[in-house]
Design an enzyme around this catalytic site. Structure first.
Site, PDB file in Angstrom:
ATOM      1  N   ASP A 332     -23.388 -31.635   5.948  1.00 28.51           N
ATOM      2  CA  ASP A 332     -24.822 -31.437   6.163  1.00 28.51           C
ATOM      3  C   ASP A 332     -25.113 -31.503   7.641  1.00 28.51           C
ATOM      4  O   ASP A 332     -24.306 -32.002   8.409  1.00 28.51           O
ATOM      5  CB  ASP A 332     -25.607 -32.621   5.564  1.00 28.51           C
ATOM      6  CG  ASP A 332     -25.726 -32.532   4.076  1.00 28.51           C
ATOM      7  OD1 ASP A 332     -25.316 -31.512   3.540  1.00 28.51           O
ATOM      8  OD2 ASP A 332     -26.240 -33.492   3.482  1.00 28.51           O
ATOM      9  N   ASP A 638     -26.395 -35.166  -0.393  1.00 27.66           N
ATOM     10  CA  ASP A 638     -27.325 -36.284  -0.547  1.00 27.66           C
ATOM     11  C   ASP A 638     -28.260 -36.107  -1.735  1.00 27.66           C
ATOM     12  O   ASP A 638     -28.660 -37.067  -2.359  1.00 27.66           O
ATOM     13  CB  ASP A 638     -28.126 -36.508   0.746  1.00 27.66           C
ATOM     14  CG  ASP A 638     -28.722 -35.228   1.300  1.00 27.66           C
ATOM     15  OD1 ASP A 638     -28.797 -34.244   0.537  1.00 27.66           O
ATOM     16  OD2 ASP A 638     -29.110 -35.199   2.476  1.00 27.66           O
ATOM     17  N   ASP A 642     -26.799 -31.954  -5.528  1.00 30.26           N
ATOM     18  CA  ASP A 642     -25.508 -31.814  -4.860  1.00 30.26           C
ATOM     19  C   ASP A 642     -24.354 -32.321  -5.725  1.00 30.26           C
ATOM     20  O   ASP A 642     -23.192 -32.099  -5.397  1.00 30.26           O
ATOM     21  CB  ASP A 642     -25.498 -32.590  -3.534  1.00 30.26           C
ATOM     22  CG  ASP A 642     -26.318 -31.887  -2.465  1.00 30.26           C
ATOM     23  OD1 ASP A 642     -26.512 -30.664  -2.602  1.00 30.26           O
ATOM     24  OD2 ASP A 642     -26.761 -32.554  -1.513  1.00 30.26           O
TER      25      ASP A 642
HETATM   26  P1  ATP Z   1     -29.302 -30.649   5.654  1.00 28.71           P
HETATM   27  O1  ATP Z   1     -28.880 -29.946   4.422  1.00 28.71           O
HETATM   28  O2  ATP Z   1     -28.467 -30.369   6.821  1.00 28.71           O
HETATM   29  O3  ATP Z   1     -29.564 -32.110   5.468  1.00 28.71           O
HETATM   30  P2  ATP Z   1     -32.074 -30.127   5.630  1.00 28.71           P
HETATM   31  O4  ATP Z   1     -32.444 -31.555   5.552  1.00 28.71           O
HETATM   32  O5  ATP Z   1     -32.815 -29.288   6.585  1.00 28.71           O
HETATM   33  O6  ATP Z   1     -30.607 -29.914   6.056  1.00 28.71           O
HETATM   34  P3  ATP Z   1     -33.218 -29.679   3.078  1.00 28.71           P
HETATM   35  O7  ATP Z   1     -33.552 -31.104   2.914  1.00 28.71           O
HETATM   36  O8  ATP Z   1     -32.721 -28.880   1.936  1.00 28.71           O
HETATM   37  O9  ATP Z   1     -32.151 -29.487   4.202  1.00 28.71           O
HETATM   38  O10 ATP Z   1     -34.515 -28.983   3.680  1.00 28.71           O
HETATM   39  C1  ATP Z   1     -34.622 -27.604   3.779  1.00 28.71           C
HETATM   40  C2  ATP Z   1     -35.892 -27.239   4.467  1.00 28.71           C
HETATM   41  O11 ATP Z   1     -36.987 -27.658   3.685  1.00 28.71           O
HETATM   42  C3  ATP Z   1     -36.077 -27.914   5.823  1.00 28.71           C
HETATM   43  O12 ATP Z   1     -35.517 -27.156   6.844  1.00 28.71           O
HETATM   44  C4  ATP Z   1     -37.575 -28.013   5.935  1.00 28.71           C
HETATM   45  O13 ATP Z   1     -38.082 -26.794   6.444  1.00 28.71           O
HETATM   46  C5  ATP Z   1     -38.038 -28.157   4.507  1.00 28.71           C
HETATM   47  N1  ATP Z   1     -38.265 -29.557   4.167  1.00 28.71           N
HETATM   48  C6  ATP Z   1     -37.398 -30.575   4.198  1.00 28.71           C
HETATM   49  N2  ATP Z   1     -37.949 -31.719   3.800  1.00 28.71           N
HETATM   50  C7  ATP Z   1     -39.227 -31.448   3.488  1.00 28.71           C
HETATM   51  C8  ATP Z   1     -40.333 -32.213   2.985  1.00 28.71           C
HETATM   52  N3  ATP Z   1     -40.234 -33.517   2.725  1.00 28.71           N
HETATM   53  N4  ATP Z   1     -41.497 -31.581   2.797  1.00 28.71           N
HETATM   54  C9  ATP Z   1     -41.612 -30.274   3.044  1.00 28.71           C
HETATM   55  N5  ATP Z   1     -40.640 -29.498   3.496  1.00 28.71           N
HETATM   56  C10 ATP Z   1     -39.439 -30.057   3.732  1.00 28.71           C
END
Ligand code: ATP
Length: 904
Positions: A332, A638, A642
Site C-alpha cells: 500500500d 488493511d 483485502d
Molecule cells: P492505499 O491503498 O495506498 O492505502 P488509499 O488510502 O489512498 O491508498 P483508499 O483508502 O482505497 O486508498 O482510498 C482511495 C481514495 O478514496 C483516496 O485516494 C481518497 O480520494 C478517497 N478516500 C479515502 N478515504 C476517504 C474517506 N474517509 N472519505 C472519503 N474519501 C476517501
C-alpha cells in the site's frame, strides 16, 4: 449489575430503554464510571483453558521414539554391567529433556508475548470523546463505534447503523453476512434473527455505526457457547516438519545399520559381544540427531522474537520460512510508504487556488491567496468547504499540552483541522448546530463518503467528500465565486487534479446538496446527478525516510517492490518517484487492469511498479498474476475486502494500526507500526531464520556422520576403536546440545540482503550441502584416525591415544561451528572471528567440559581417559586449524566459481 443483566432481552428494547437499563448515555460513560465498573465486573475476556502443567510438559519430553530407543539401550547396557555407560546414556536423555523443556517454555513465552501485541482494540465514547482502548477494558454501558472490518468486541445493542452487514459465522455458522439495524425485534426470536444486536466475535462486513455494550467476557453469547478459549500454540513449519520426518527415517535407518553391524561383528569381528554391543549403542547415539527438533524449534522462536522486535508480528509460524523467499513485495502507499500524517496544503475552487498554512493537526493556520490572508467574507465558499470537511467526517481532534492528536482517520483529522483554520472556531466548529441523520460510509469500492445533516433551523444538507473522479461523476453543477452555480467544467478540474497530484498531494473533492425538510434517509440515488461541486482539497503526506532506504535494500536483495494504491495515478507516481521505485514512467490503473485478460496481466504485472485507483479485487488478480510468473509474493492490506488477496499471497501482511481486524486475521504477519521498512526487516529476519535452520542442520548432520563413520570404519576394517562407546556418548552429551544451540542465535550474515531470494522449491539438502556432509565426514574420520595412529606410533598408552582422538573430534566440531556460521561468505573477517555471546558461551562450556574429562582423575576413571601432554594438545588444535583451512578454501573456491558463473 452484571448478574441482573443476563436475562434482559436487549434486542427487544428500544435504544432509550436499553440505555436506561445499563445506566448509560448517548455520550458514553465517564472515565471514572467506566473504571469503577471495570473494577466491580472484571475484564472483558473469555477465561483461558488451563495450560499443561510444568510436570506434564517435562514428562512429555520423554514421549519420543528416539528417547525410547536410548532408554532401551541404557537398560541393556546396565544389564551388561556397564554402569557408567548406562549412566551417561541416561544423562544424555535427561539433559535433552531438560533442554527441550526449557526451550519449549521459552518458545511458548515468545508466542504469548506476541499474542499480547495483537490484542483487540476498540473505539469507544468516553465523556463524549472518541477513544481507542483495549477491548478487554470495555464495560457494560460503553458506547462502541464500529465500522467495516472490525471484530465486535462485546455483545452490543445497536444504537445507530448505516448499511451494516455482519458475518456471524463465529456464532451461528452462517457465513452469509446479515443485515443489522437499530429497530427492536420480537422478544422470543432466535439469535440468528436478532438484527438489533451485534455479538462478540462476529465480523462487520460493511457499514458503520455505534452500539451499546450489554454483555462482556463470558457473559456474551460466544462466551456462553464456547466457555473456554483454548490456545494451543503449534510451533512448527513445513521445514521443521520435514526435518522431523527426516529424523525419524534416519533413526530407523541407523537402527537397521546398527542391527547389521551387531550381526556382522558378532559373526566375523574380534570384539566380545558386550563390548560390541556398547560400540553399536555408541554409534547409534552418535548418529541419531536427537537434539535436532529442539534446536530447530528454538531457532524459530528466536526468529519470531527478532521479528517482533522489528515490529513484524508473526501470526502463523510457517510464514517465517516464506518471508525468506519473498521475491516481490506489493505494498500500500498510505501509511506504509508514507507517514500517514496528513496536512491540507491546498484548496482549489473554480476561481482560486488557496494555500493552507499550519503544522500537524492544530486547528489554526492561515489560508492564503497570492501570499495574503484570504478574506472569509469575500470567499464565502471557504466556509462551505469547511462545513463539508467537518461534517462529512468521523474523526476527532484532541489536544494534550501543545500537541494535537487525531482519533480516527488521519486524513479526516486533517480536514477537521482545516475547518478550524477556515472558521477560527476550534477543533469541531459545526458540531453544536448540526445533527447527523444518515451516513453512507466510505468504501474503497465507491470511494466517497456522504452524510445528511439537519441544522437547528431545519435546513437539511447532504455533504460528500471523496476521490475527485467519483465525486465529479455525481455532480450536476459547480459553485461559482459569486455564489451561483454553473455546469461542471470537466477540463478545468482535470487539470487542477493533475497539478495537485503531480506534487504528490492526495486530492479529495467536496460537494453539497440541499434537500427538503422531510428528507431522512440517504442512498446513492440521492447523490447521483444531484450534487454541487465546491472544490478540491490537496493533502500532503510525506514519504517515510526509512521506507526510501528499505526500498533500496529490497532492490539490492533482488526483491521487486510494487505500489498498489487506491489513490490517484498522478499522486501515486509522484510518491513512487520520491520513494525510489524503479519504473515510475508507467502506471496501471484499476480500469486498465480490467481491460487485460489474465495472460496480459501477467506480463504487465512484471513490468509495471505502480498500480493506482485499484480495488481489493485488483489486488487479488495481481497476486495471482505474479504467482503465475513463479514469484513469491508478499502483499499488504488493511481493509475488510483485502482478506482474499492477503490469504492468496504467499505472505499476507496486515497493518497493525490502520488495518481492520478482518485483514489482520487473514494475514500471516501483522506490522505493529504499518511501516514498509518493517516488512523489509521481516524479510531479512526470515532469510536469517532459514539460514540458521539450514546451519543447524548443516552442522548437526556432518558431525553426527563424522562420528559414526569413525566407528563404522574401525569395525569393518577390524581396527581397534579410536574412541570408546562411552566417550562417544560423552561427546554427544556435551557438544550437540551446546554447540548446536549456538547456531539458533546467529545474527544475520552481512550478505543476507545482498543475494537474490531463495527459490521457493529449493531443496534443503541440496547438492552443496550433501557434498559438504561427505567432505566433512571424511575429514573428521581422517583427522581422528590420524591422531590416533600418530599416538600409537609414538608408543603412547592406547587409553591416551583414545583420549587424544576424542579431543580431536571435539576440536573439529568447534572449528566446524565457526565454519558453518558463515555459510555464504568468507569466515575470515573480524566479525566472524569475534563470534557471538552464544557461540562463546558454548565454546567455553565445551572446552571446560573437555578439560574436566581429560584432566580430572574422577572423570578419568569413568571415561577411561588420560591427561594429554601440552604439545599434543597444541597439535590437536593445529589439526583443527588445518581442517578449518581446508573446508574454508573449498568454500571460497565454490563462491568464486559461482560468481564467475553468474558473471558469465
Ligand atoms: P492505499 O491503498 O495506498 O492505502 P488509499 O488510502 O489512498 O491508498 P483508499 O483508502 O482505497 O486508498 O482510498 C482511495 C481514495 O478514496 C483516496 O485516494 C481518497 O480520494 C478517497 N478516500 C479515502 N478515504 C476517504 C474517506 N474517509 N472519505 C472519503 N474519501 C476517501
Amino acid at each position: 449489575m452484571r448478574d441482573t443483566m443476563q436475562d434482559v432481552a436487549f434486542h427487544a428494547l428500544s435504544v432509550t430503554d436499553a440505555l436506561e437499563r445499563v445506566q448509560g448515555s448517548e455520550q458514553g460513560l465517564t472515565g471514572e464510571e467506566a473504571a469503577s465498573r471495570l473494577l466491580t465486573h472484571g475484564q472483558n475476556r473469555l477465561p483461558q483453558a488451563a495450560r499443561r502443567s510444568a510436570v506434564v510438559r517435562f514428562l512429555s519430553q520423554f514421549n519420543n521414539i528416539l528417547i525410547y530407543v536410548l532408554l532401551a539401550a541404557a537398560l541393556v547396557t546396565f544389564l551388561l554391567e556397564h554402569a557408567v555407560d548406562a549412566g551417561v546414556i541416561l544423562a544424555v536423555v535427561l539433559v535433552n529433556a531438560i533442554v527441550g523443556f526449557l526451550q519449549e517454555g521459552r518458545a511458548e513465552a515468545a508466542m504469548d508475548a506476541i499474542r499480547g501485541m495483537l490484542a483487540l482494540r476498540s473505539s469507544v465514547l468516553r465523556n463524549g470523546q472518541r477513544r481507542s482502548i483495549d477491548a478487554t477494558d470495555l464495560v457494560i454501558g460503553d458506547v462502541v463505534l464500529f465500522e467495516a472490518g472490525d471484530r465486535i468486541p462485546a455483545d452490543l445493542r445497536i444504537m445507530e447503523a448505516h448499511g451494516v452487514k455482519v458475518s456471524e459465522a463465529a456464532l451461528t455458522g452462517e457465513s452469509v453476512p446479515v443485515d443489522k439495524i437499530a429497530d427492536p425485534v420480537a422478544r422470543n426470536c432466535a439469535i440468528g434473527d436478532r438484527s438489533s444486536m451485534l455479538f462478540s466475535g462476529t465480523l462487520v462486513a460493511t457499514g458503520s455505526g455505534r452500539g451499546l455494550v450489554v454483555a462482556t467476557g463470558s457473559r456474551t453469547e460466544i462466551g456462553r457457547i464456547s466457555g473456554l478459549l483454548s490456545d494451543v500454540v503449534t510451533l512448527t513449519t513445513p521445514l521443521v516438519h520435514q526435518m522431523d520426518v527426516f529424523a525419524r527415517w534416519l533413526t530407523l535407518f541407523i537402527l537397521i545399520l546398527a542391527g547389521i553391524l551387531l550381526l556382522y561383528g558378532s559373526s566375523f569381528g574380534a570384539l566380545p559381544f558386550s563390548e560390541l554391543f556398547m560400540t553399536v549403542v555408541g554409534l547409534s547415539v552418535a548418529a541419531i540427531p536427537e537434539g535436532l527438533p529442539a534446536v530447530m524449534t528454538i531457532t524459530l522462536a528466536v526468529g519470531v522474537q527478532a521479528m517482533a522486535k522489528r515490529n513484524a508480528i508473526v501470526r502463523r509460524l510457517p510464514a517465517i520460512e516464506t518471508l525468506g523467499s519473498v521475491s516481490v513485495i506489493c505494498t500500500d502507499k498510505t501509511g506504509t510508504l508514507t507517514r500517514n500524517e496528513m496536512t491540507v496544503a491546498t484548496l482549489v475552487t473554480r476561481d482560486h487556488v488557496f494555500a493552507v498554512d499550519g503544522v500537524g493537526y492544530a486547528p489554526d493556520g492561515a489560508i492564503r491567496l497570492h501570499d495574503a490572508d484570504a478574506d472569509r467574507q469575500e470567499h464565502r465558499i471557504l466556509i462551505d468547504m469547511a462545513r463539508a470537511s467537518a461534517l462529512c467526517n468521523d474523526a476527532m481532534l484532541s489536544v494534550s499540552g501543545n500537541t494535537w492528536r487525531v482519533e480516527g482517520d488521519p486524513m479526516e483529522g486533517a480536514l477537521m483541522a482545516l475547518a478550524g483554520k477556515i472558521t477560527g472556531g476550534g477543533p469541531d466548529p459545526f458540531s453544536g448546530e448540526w445533527d447527523r441523520l444518515a451516513t453512507i460510509p466510505f468504501d474503497a469500492a465507491h470511494r466517497y463518503m456522504a452524510v445528511l445533516h439537519e441544522e437547528r433551523n431545519g435546513q437539511r444538507l447532504i455533504h460528500v467528500k471523496g476521490a475527485p473522479e467519483a465525486v465529479l461523476a455525481l455532480c450536476k453543477d459547480q459553485r461559482c465565486a459569486e455564489g451561483g452555480t454553473r455546469d461542471v467544467e470537466t477540463g478545468y478540474w482535470a487539470d487542477e487534479i493533475e497539478a495537485l497530484a503531480a506534487k504528490g498531494q492526495r486530492v479529495l473533492a467536496l460537494a453539497v446538496r440541499s434537500v427538503r425538510g422531510n428528507h431522512r434517509n440517504l442512498s446513492a440515488a440521492d447523490l447521483d446527478g444531484h450534487l454541487t461541486l465546491l472544490g478540491l482539497v490537496g493533502l500532503i503526506d510525506p514519504p517515510r525516510k526509512e521506507a526510501i532506504a528499505a526500498v533500496a535494500a529490497c532492490h539490492r536483495a533482488g526483491i521487486g517492490v510494487k505500489m498498489i494504491t487506491g489513490d490517484h495515478a498522478g499522486t501515486a507516481r509522484a510518491i513512487a518517484a520520491m520513494i525510489g521505485l524503479k519504473h515510475t514512467d508507467r502506471v496501471l490503473t484499476g480500469q486498465d487492469i480490467d481491460q487485460l485478460d489474465d495472460l496480459q496481466l501477467e506480463h504487465a504485472a512484471l513490468d509495471v511498479d505502480i498500480f493506482a485507483r485499484t480495488s481489493p479485487a485488483h489486488k487479488l488478480r495481481l497476486v495471482i498474476a505474479l504467482q503465475a510468473r513463479g514469484l513469491t509474493v508478499a502483499m499488504t492490506g488493511d481493509g475488510v475486502n483485502d482478506a482474499p488477496a492477503l490469504k492468496r499471497a504467499d505472505a499476507g501482511i496486515a497493518m497493525g494500526q490502520k488495518g481492520s481486524e478482518a485483514a489482520k486475521e487473514a494475514a500471516e504477519i501483522v506490522l505493529a507500526d504499518d511501516n514498509f521498512a518493517s516488512i523489509v526487516a521481516a524479510v531479512s529476519e526470515g532469510r536469517t531464520v532459514y539460514d540458521n535452520l539450514k546451519k543447524v542442520i548443516s552442522w548437526t548432520l556432518p558431525t553426527n556422520a563424522g562420528e559414526a563413520l569413525t566407528i563404522v570404519v574401525a569395525l569393518f576394517a577390524g581396527l581397534s576403536l579410536p574412541i570408546t562407546a562411552v566417550q562417544i556418548l560423552w561427546i554427544n552429551l556435551v557438544t550437540t546440545i551446546t554447540l548446536g544451540f549456538a547456531l539458533a542465535f546467529e545474527p544475520s550474515e552481512a550478505a543476507t540482503m545482498s543475494r537474490p531470494p531463495r527459490q521457493r522449491n529449493e531443496p534443503l539438502l541440496g547438492v552443496e550441502l550433501l557434498w559438504n556432509i561427505v567432505l566433512v565426514s571424511l575429514l573428521f574420520a581422517a583427522a581422528v584416525f590420524g591422531i590416533y595412529f600418530y599416538a600409537l606410533g609414538r608408543d603412547y598408552d592406547p587409553a591416551l591415544a583414545r583420549t587424544m582422538a576424542m579431543n580431536m573430534l571435539v576440536v573439529l566440531e568447534i572449528f566446524h561451528l565457526f565454519f558453518i556460521r558463515n555459510f555464504y561468505t568468507t569466515s575470515l573477517t573480524w566479525r566472524a572471528v569475534r563470534g557471538t555471546p552464544a557461540v562463546w558461551f558454548c565454546v567455553v562450556t565445551v572446552t571446560f567440559a573437555q578439560f574436566s574429562v581429560t584432566y580430572l582423575p574422577s572423570l578419568q576413571a569413568w571415561f577411561g581417559t588420560q591427561p594429554v601432554p601440552f604439545v599434543d594438545g597444541l597439535l590437536i588444535v593445529a589439526l583443527g586449524c588445518v581442517f578449518f583451512a581446508l573446508v574454508e578454501t573449498e568454500k571460497q573456491i565454490r563462491i568464486a566459481l559461482r560468481r564467475s558463473r553468474n558473471v558469465a
